[in-house]
Design an enzyme around this catalytic site. Structure first.
Site, PDB file in Angstrom:
ATOM      1  N   ILE A 108       4.222  -1.447   3.368  1.00  0.00           N
ATOM      2  CA  ILE A 108       3.709  -0.077   3.235  1.00  0.00           C
ATOM      3  C   ILE A 108       4.823   0.806   2.687  1.00  0.00           C
ATOM      4  O   ILE A 108       5.960   0.751   3.149  1.00  0.00           O
ATOM      5  CB  ILE A 108       3.274   0.523   4.601  1.00  0.00           C
ATOM      6  CG1 ILE A 108       2.425  -0.459   5.415  1.00  0.00           C
ATOM      7  CG2 ILE A 108       2.570   1.852   4.390  1.00  0.00           C
ATOM      8  CD1 ILE A 108       1.054  -0.722   4.930  1.00  0.00           C
ATOM      9  N   LYS A 109       4.450   1.609   1.707  1.00  0.00           N
ATOM     10  CA  LYS A 109       5.376   2.622   1.196  1.00  0.00           C
ATOM     11  C   LYS A 109       4.880   3.973   1.689  1.00  0.00           C
ATOM     12  O   LYS A 109       3.715   4.331   1.477  1.00  0.00           O
ATOM     13  CB  LYS A 109       5.396   2.574  -0.334  1.00  0.00           C
ATOM     14  CG  LYS A 109       6.076   3.748  -0.990  1.00  0.00           C
ATOM     15  CD  LYS A 109       6.167   3.546  -2.488  1.00  0.00           C
ATOM     16  CE  LYS A 109       6.578   4.816  -3.191  1.00  0.00           C
ATOM     17  NZ  LYS A 109       6.860   4.595  -4.620  1.00  0.00           N
ATOM     18  N   THR A 110       5.775   4.719   2.337  1.00  0.00           N
ATOM     19  CA  THR A 110       5.335   6.015   2.860  1.00  0.00           C
ATOM     20  C   THR A 110       6.475   7.026   2.824  1.00  0.00           C
ATOM     21  O   THR A 110       7.627   6.661   2.609  1.00  0.00           O
ATOM     22  CB  THR A 110       4.774   5.859   4.293  1.00  0.00           C
ATOM     23  OG1 THR A 110       3.948   6.982   4.588  1.00  0.00           O
ATOM     24  CG2 THR A 110       5.868   5.753   5.346  1.00  0.00           C
ATOM     25  N   ALA A 150       0.855  -1.190   0.000  1.00  0.00           N
ATOM     26  CA  ALA A 150       0.000   0.000   0.000  1.00  0.00           C
ATOM     27  C   ALA A 150       0.889   1.237   0.000  1.00  0.00           C
ATOM     28  O   ALA A 150       1.826   1.336   0.792  1.00  0.00           O
ATOM     29  CB  ALA A 150      -0.894  -0.005   1.231  1.00  0.00           C
ATOM     30  N   ASP A 154      11.883   3.013  -1.825  1.00  0.00           N
ATOM     31  CA  ASP A 154      11.296   2.837  -3.160  1.00  0.00           C
ATOM     32  C   ASP A 154      11.419   4.188  -3.830  1.00  0.00           C
ATOM     33  O   ASP A 154      10.578   5.068  -3.646  1.00  0.00           O
ATOM     34  CB  ASP A 154       9.838   2.393  -3.050  1.00  0.00           C
ATOM     35  CG  ASP A 154       9.234   2.110  -4.411  1.00  0.00           C
ATOM     36  OD1 ASP A 154       9.997   2.032  -5.401  1.00  0.00           O
ATOM     37  OD2 ASP A 154       8.003   1.964  -4.493  1.00  0.00           O
TER      38      ASP A 154
END
Ligand code: R5P
Length: 296
Positions: free
Chosen positions: A202-204, A172, A251
């Protein structure tokens, strides 16, 4: 009731106590099935527990943005230096050689372009096509607080359910609306909601204040999003700080493919992520590699 308590001191995040990872090297993945773990172990290096994911999916709503005009010419050669690649099925099928064995994190949401309300996304890939293309993870945006928040969360839960059916993890991506505050309080909320509702990664975004509370309160691995192009040393410092504060990798897109020496940038980010190289050392190595590339 929403959590209205903004005072960090009132909370117990135990940032210095790593979560236990029984049965597997990645946080929160111990109870997953073999196929899911195997795919995660392709994305995250089992020795460092971390990843350098290369994001080149921007075209799904931005078109041929700066640096991604000719993916075949300038981007494909860089993919060989990443741990994983994040992209759309269109670019994968048309432009990436099937002989590339890097794990693929496939963008599965879409709909609005930059001309419209971005949170109004739908799922845009059938799970069968993701399987057909041998992906290691599926991914989408989640717009917590956005106009179409519920729709994007529902997209995520459906994608998680499809992924669980076939052993494919879902990543997400916490997307932040233009007018929203990017602080630790917001990202704790967004990351935790995504993890609670089933996302395995999770990418944040990184925030300078309290990032360790975001990683500590999220029960699955967090990878740091790159964001817009910033000076090389700043990007390396941001990646270093995120890793030291509990991120399981990065990322990054624009800070790699828009840099003066993208291959050098990818390599030194790898050193920061997997070997804890200090930002200044990584910057000096970047300059050396860049100069060597210019001479050859
Ligand atoms: C979110 O919109 C997409 O996943 C982006 O394409 C990706 O996060 C962009 O990476 P970066 O911000 O590092 O260019």
């Amino acid at each position: 009731m929403p959590d209205t308590d903004a005072v960090k001191e009132a909370k117990k995040f135990y940032e210095d106590v790593p979560a236990k990872t029984p049965g597997f090297f990645l946080k929160g993945a111990g109870s997953l099935d073999w196929g899911m773990k195997n795919r995660l172990a392709r994305i995250f290096n089992p020795n460092s527990g971390r990843t350098v994911m290369f994001a080149i999916d921007h075209g799904y709503f931005q078109g041929p943005t700066t640096g991604l005009e000719r993916i075949d010419l300038t981007i494909v050669p860089l993919m060989y230096h990443a741990d994983a690649i994040m992209l759309t099925r269109g670019i994968l099928r048309t432009t990436v050689p099937p002989s590339l064995t890097k794990p693929v994190v496939m963008r599965c949401s879409g709909g609005p372009s930059i001309l419209k309300e971005l949170s109004n996304e739908e799922l845009a890939v059938d799970i069968e096509d993701a399987i057909r293309m041998n992906v290691s993870a599926i991914t989408l945006q989640v717009f917590i607080g956005g106009e179409f928040e519920t729709r994007s969360v529902h997209n995520m839960t459906r994608l998680v359910d499809m992924g669980l059916r076939y052993g494919i993890p879902t990543m997400a991506v916490t997307a932040v609306g233009k007018d929203m505050v990017r602080d630790a309080r917001y990202f704790r909320l967004a990351c935790r909601i995504c993890a609670e509702l089933g996302a395995q990664i999770i990418k944040t975004y990184y925030v300078p204040e309290g990032f360790e509370t975001i990683t500590a309160s999220c029960p699955v691995p967090i990878v740091m999003a790159g964001g817009k192009k910033i000076p090389v040393l700043d990007a390396l410092t941001m990646a270093y700080n995120a890793i030291q504060q509990g991120a399981s990798g990065v990322d990054m897109g624009r800070n790699i493919f828009q840099s003066d020496a993208p291959e050098a940038m990818m390599k030194v980010i790898g050193k920061v992520v997997h070997e804890d190289m200090k930002p200044q050392d990584a910057y000096e190595l970047y300059e050396t590699l860049k100069n060597e590339a210019e001479k050859s």
